[in-house]
Write a protein that holds these residues in place. Sequence first.
Motif, short mmCIF file in Angstrom:
data_model
loop_
_atom_site.label_atom_id
_atom_site.label_comp_id
_atom_site.label_asym_id
_atom_site.label_seq_id
_atom_site.Cartn_x
_atom_site.Cartn_y
_atom_site.Cartn_z
N SER A 1 -9.06 2.80 0.29
CA SER A 1 -9.21 4.06 1.01
C SER A 1 -7.98 4.94 0.84
O SER A 1 -8.09 6.15 0.59
CB SER A 1 -9.45 3.77 2.50
OG SER A 1 -9.51 4.96 3.24
N ALA A 2 -6.79 4.36 0.98
CA ALA A 2 -5.56 5.14 0.86
C ALA A 2 -5.39 5.73 -0.53
O ALA A 2 -4.94 6.86 -0.70
CB ALA A 2 -4.35 4.26 1.21
N ASP B 1 1.94 9.65 -5.42
CA ASP B 1 2.43 10.96 -4.98
C ASP B 1 3.63 11.42 -5.81
O ASP B 1 3.72 12.59 -6.21
CB ASP B 1 2.81 10.91 -3.50
CG ASP B 1 1.62 10.64 -2.59
OD1 ASP B 1 0.48 10.86 -3.03
OD2 ASP B 1 1.84 10.18 -1.45
N THR C 1 -7.93 6.29 -2.87
CA THR C 1 -8.98 7.24 -3.23
C THR C 1 -8.95 8.51 -2.40
O THR C 1 -9.62 9.49 -2.74
CB THR C 1 -10.37 6.57 -3.14
OG1 THR C 1 -10.56 6.00 -1.83
CG2 THR C 1 -10.50 5.46 -4.18
N GLU C 2 -8.18 8.53 -1.32
CA GLU C 2 -7.92 9.79 -0.62
C GLU C 2 -7.05 10.70 -1.47
O GLU C 2 -7.03 11.92 -1.26
CB GLU C 2 -7.23 9.52 0.72
CG GLU C 2 -8.15 8.97 1.80
CD GLU C 2 -7.38 8.65 3.07
OE1 GLU C 2 -6.14 8.83 3.07
OE2 GLU C 2 -8.02 8.23 4.05
N ARG C 3 -6.35 10.10 -2.43
CA ARG C 3 -5.44 10.84 -3.27
C ARG C 3 -6.01 11.10 -4.67
O ARG C 3 -6.02 12.23 -5.14
CB ARG C 3 -4.11 10.07 -3.41
CG ARG C 3 -3.31 10.00 -2.13
CD ARG C 3 -2.19 8.97 -2.22
NE ARG C 3 -1.21 9.13 -1.15
CZ ARG C 3 -1.38 8.68 0.07
NH1 ARG C 3 -2.49 8.01 0.40
NH2 ARG C 3 -0.44 8.88 1.00
N ASP D 1 -16.55 3.37 -4.48
CA ASP D 1 -15.19 3.92 -4.48
C ASP D 1 -14.41 3.67 -5.77
O ASP D 1 -13.38 4.31 -5.99
CB ASP D 1 -14.39 3.33 -3.32
CG ASP D 1 -15.05 3.55 -1.98
OD1 ASP D 1 -15.25 4.73 -1.62
OD2 ASP D 1 -15.41 2.57 -1.31
N CYS E 1 1.03 4.10 -2.98
CA CYS E 1 0.71 5.50 -2.68
C CYS E 1 1.90 6.41 -2.96
O CYS E 1 1.74 7.55 -3.42
CB CYS E 1 0.27 5.64 -1.22
SG CYS E 1 -1.36 4.92 -0.89
N ARG F 1 0.83 -1.21 0.00
CA ARG F 1 0.00 0.00 0.00
C ARG F 1 0.87 1.25 0.00
O ARG F 1 0.62 2.19 -0.77
CB ARG F 1 -0.92 -0.01 1.22
CG ARG F 1 -1.89 1.16 1.27
CD ARG F 1 -2.85 1.04 2.43
NE ARG F 1 -2.19 1.09 3.72
CZ ARG F 1 -2.07 0.05 4.56
NH1 ARG F 1 -2.54 -1.13 4.23
NH2 ARG F 1 -1.45 0.19 5.73
#
Length: 270
Positions: free
Chosen positions: A93-94, A60, A96-98, A119, A56, A52
């Motif tokens: 979740s991690a 980023d 789609t927060e981005r 999501d 991510c 994960r």
Amino acid sequence: MATVEPVVGEPAAVADLGGERALLVADVHAGIEVGLRYERGVELESRADERRDRLCSLIDGTGVDRLVVLGDLAHRVGAPEGEEREELAALVSAVTERVPLTLVEGNHDAGVADAFADDVDVIEPGGGRLGTGIETGHGETEGGIAVLHGHTRPDPSLRSAEVVCMGHEHPQVRLEDAVGGSRTERAWLRGPLKPSVFGDGDAGDGSGTESSPPSSGPELVVFPAFNERSGGTWINVEGGSFLAPFLPEGLAAGDAYLLDGTRLGDFRRV
């Protein structure tokens, strides 16, 4: 012109979709340690957090607008539950927060779309296009980047794409040195598709020789697996068994590349 540029050293690529840029990965196989425990009785320490965080960090670091998973976001075949569902939920979740998340359904993704319907944007197994191509006068779309998982033949509507990206194969190469030592590395496979791949007939004569007629089909980019524990197809081993129903016969020619960008040349001769 559609572009798909691998991220050096990573099993991921950035696609320029015109209006946005997308990070593409294939075969995340979240929950693989849970699956191996049930399937083979193998106990492995979970790398869920590491996978994960790595994904991510790629989002980023590349500054993309979307993540596209080319199938097999999940590992176990069937609706996700228990520890696997928990890992998937944390991963989704991690991400789609981005950025928004698009999933091309793979053969391991049964139930994933329903479980995370609020999501995840979903593309069906036959594939679809990312972004927008050029509209023709016949209500069809040409150019652009097409995506599918690879366990089925691509939809005929993707024939006019410039590039087709897929997963499923987990391509690897086995490299040997002068004293008989060997190692296996994940690899990219790129080459022109034969147009017959998109029809109902034979995908090609399978000869793979230089005398094969040139293809006017789109370029195929077969992605290495994001999950390093998921095994794969040795694409440079004679008698190696490809998984996709149109490979390797559907490739007019093809080159293999290591994750660091090293071009190995014709995958049939590596």
